[in-house]
Every structure is written in C-alpha cells, then in structure tokens.
Design an enzyme around this catalytic site. Structure first.
Site, PDB file in Angstrom:
ATOM      1  CG  ASN A   9      -1.709   1.215   1.437  1.00  8.42           C
ATOM      2  OD1 ASN A   9      -1.840   2.023   0.519  1.00  8.42           O
ATOM      3  ND2 ASN A   9      -2.273   1.386   2.627  1.00  8.42           N
ATOM      4  CE  LYS A  11      -0.120   3.241   4.938  1.00  5.26           C
ATOM      5  NZ  LYS A  11      -0.061   3.352   6.387  1.00  5.26           N
ATOM      6  CG  HIS A  95      -5.934   1.857   5.245  1.00  6.57           C
ATOM      7  ND1 HIS A  95      -5.487   2.765   6.175  1.00  6.57           N
ATOM      8  CD2 HIS A  95      -4.923   0.977   5.061  1.00  6.57           C
ATOM      9  CE1 HIS A  95      -4.248   2.446   6.525  1.00  6.57           C
ATOM     10  NE2 HIS A  95      -3.878   1.364   5.859  1.00  6.57           N
ATOM     11  CD  GLU A  97      -2.975   5.410   6.910  1.00  7.50           C
ATOM     12  OE1 GLU A  97      -3.014   5.483   5.669  1.00  7.50           O
ATOM     13  OE2 GLU A  97      -2.021   4.902   7.523  1.00  7.50           O
ATOM     14  CD  GLU A 167      -3.545  -2.648   7.379  1.00  2.74           C
ATOM     15  OE1 GLU A 167      -2.330  -2.648   7.202  1.00  2.74           O
ATOM     16  OE2 GLU A 167      -4.295  -1.764   6.976  1.00  2.74           O
ATOM     17  N   GLY A 173       2.009   2.202  10.922  1.00  2.00           N
ATOM     18  CA  GLY A 173       2.722   3.476  10.752  1.00  2.00           C
ATOM     19  C   GLY A 173       3.902   3.649  11.683  1.00  2.00           C
ATOM     20  CB  SER A 210       4.792  -2.474  12.159  1.00  2.00           C
ATOM     21  OG  SER A 210       4.493  -1.130  12.485  1.00  2.00           O
TER      22      SER A 210
HETATM   23  P1  PGA Z   1       2.758   0.040   7.820  1.00  2.00           P
HETATM   24  O1  PGA Z   1       1.334   0.377   7.188  1.00  2.00           O
HETATM   25  O2  PGA Z   1       3.212  -1.266   7.222  1.00  2.00           O
HETATM   26  O3  PGA Z   1       3.626   1.187   7.428  1.00  2.00           O
HETATM   27  O4  PGA Z   1       2.573  -0.068   9.300  1.00  2.00           O
HETATM   28  C1  PGA Z   1       0.379  -0.616   7.015  1.00  2.00           C
HETATM   29  C2  PGA Z   1      -0.903  -0.026   6.461  1.00  2.00           C
HETATM   30  O5  PGA Z   1      -1.298   1.070   6.851  1.00  2.00           O
HETATM   31  O6  PGA Z   1      -1.534  -0.615   5.628  1.00  2.00           O
END
Ligand code: PGA
Length: 251
Positions: A9, A11, A95, A97, A167, A173, A210
């Site tokens: 992803n 982003k 997601h 976010e 997740e 993040g 992560s």
């Molecule tokens: P990250 O993000 O691997 O940077 O923790 C995962 C995500 O938001 O899908």
C-alpha cells in the site's frame, strides 16, 4: 489453499516517475514467481501508468479507495467501474486511515464493498481495533462488527472476491508496534470464523501493520495468515523484494 497475497500500500506517496520506476525493477525480479500474489496500490494518478507498466507481468493492481456510486454529480470522487477501466483488479476499502481521518463508517464501507463487487473487482477489506479497544478488551466485538457490517447482503458470487486485511490500528505506521504473530494469528482465526459465519466460506485474511523483513517470515507461517498487507516496507523496491523473497522461502 489459495496463493498468499503480499500487497504493498503506497498510501499518498510516489510521483508517476517513482511509481513506474518501482514496478520496472520489481517485474524482472519476480518474473516466474508463482508462490505469492503480488499486488501494488499506487495513488489514483499513477494507476494508469502503472497498469501499462505491469501489463503482461504477474503483478496485480489495487486502488486505495473508491466512491460507492458508479457515476453522477459527485465532484472529486472516483468510482469502482472507472478503476476497473484503468486496469485495477482490487480496491482497498475501509483502511483505518480512511476510517479515522476521512469519516468512513461501517455503513459507507459496506456500500463501497457492494460497489466494488458490482464492478466485478476484488475488495481488500481492512479492519482492525484501536489501542483503546484492545485495552478495554472490546476488540473481538469490534472486529466482528466490522466484518459483519462490511459483508452485509453480499451475494455468494460477490463474496468470492473479498479478501480481508486485519490491521490493528496500533500496529500501523511510524508509531506502530507490530503485533506478535501469536496475537495476530488469534485475531485472524476469530475474523475468519466470523466471516465464515456471514458468508458460508473461508475468506482469505491478510495481516498488516509494521510488517518488515524481520517479522514477515514468522507472520506468513501462521496458520490463519493468508498473506501480508504492507505500508512503509513496500515503498522501496529493495524492502518489498526482501519481504517477497523471504516469504517465498518459507511458504
Ligand atoms: P505500515 O502500514 O506497514 O507502514 O505499518 C500498514 C498499512 O497502513 O496498511
């Protein structure tokens, strides 16, 4: 068992040049790989160019969001049929976010899942509990609610194209702490059981939050983890390839 999916992803990152450069390096490096289903999710503006660049390769394309209506007076939105038109096979829906920063609700997620299915695309449905929900022990209720709501009223045929990405919000993040494989696997088992209850079938469930080269092998070997959903570690081709190679070695 289906082929494990490893999705990157991106982003809100990458110009056209950066996006196409990443896939240009990725394509030869994974040619002939059929151990994993490789999916990249660029920003909307890079989808067309990336679709052209990966055409004929074994990389699949996902968008990071869509609107619930196919067309109309919805200034600024992008619909699932348009994402299909540009070459996407999947759309990421819900997601954390989007839920936290853009007001997505279980209801809007459900409408979008329907729109994606209607367009004949696959959904990568993101769910996960916050730290507070984990600490007050309501995570199981939260995860069950998110799954049940998102999948409501899908037809049997539409269900076949849904993949869940678990997740935990506290794992995502820069401030995120990756879930232990035991914790992730236990939640995934619960999510799979809930989805099976709603859909009557075993839904693939990815883990995200992560994921990095150090923890990917342990995670991918868990019985209820059917793939990985990766943010930061997939933004550079070396990191993403490292994870793909390490996972392929243990699958
Ligand atoms: P990250 O993000 O691997 O940077 O923790 C995962 C995500 O938001 O899908």
């Amino acid at each position: 068992m289906r082929t494990p999916m490893i999705a990157g992803n991106w982003k809100l990152h990458k110009t056209l040049g950066e996006a196409t450069a990443l896939v240009a390096e990725l394509i030869p490096a994974i040619a002939g790989n059929n151990h994993v289903e490789v999916v990249v999710a660029p920003v909307y503006t890079a989808l067309h160019k990336v679709a052209e660049a990966i055409s004929g390769s074994n990389i699949k394309l996902a968008a990071q969001n869509c609107y619930a209506e196919a067309q109309g007076a919805f200034t600024g939105e992008v619909s699932a049929p348009l994402l299909k038109d540009v070459g996407c096979q999947y759309v990421i829906i819900g997601h954390s976010e989007r839920r936290q920063l853009f007001g997505e609700t279980d209801e809007s997620v459900n409408r979008k899942v329907h729109a994606v299915a209607e367009a004949g695309l696959g959904t990568i449905l993101c769910i996960g509990e916050t730290l507070e929900e984990r600490e007050n022990d309501s995570m199981l209720d939260v995860l069950r609610r998110q799954v049940r709501f998102a999948l409501r009223n899908l037809s049997t045929e539409q269900m076949a194209h849904v993949v869940i990405a678990y997740e935990p919000v506290w794992a995502i993040g820069d401030a995120g702490i990756p879930a232990t494989s035991d914790y992730a696997d236990a939640r995934q088992a619960e999510i799979i059981a809930t989805a099976e209850d709603v859909l009557g079938r075993r839904v693939p469930c990815l883990y995200g939050g992560s994921v990095n080269p150090e923890n990917c092998q342990e995670l991918i070997q868990c019985p209820h983890i059917d793939g990985l959903f990766i943010g930061r570690s997939a933004w550079k081709v070396e990191g993403y390839l490292d994870i793909l190679t390490r996972c392929a070695a243990v699958i």
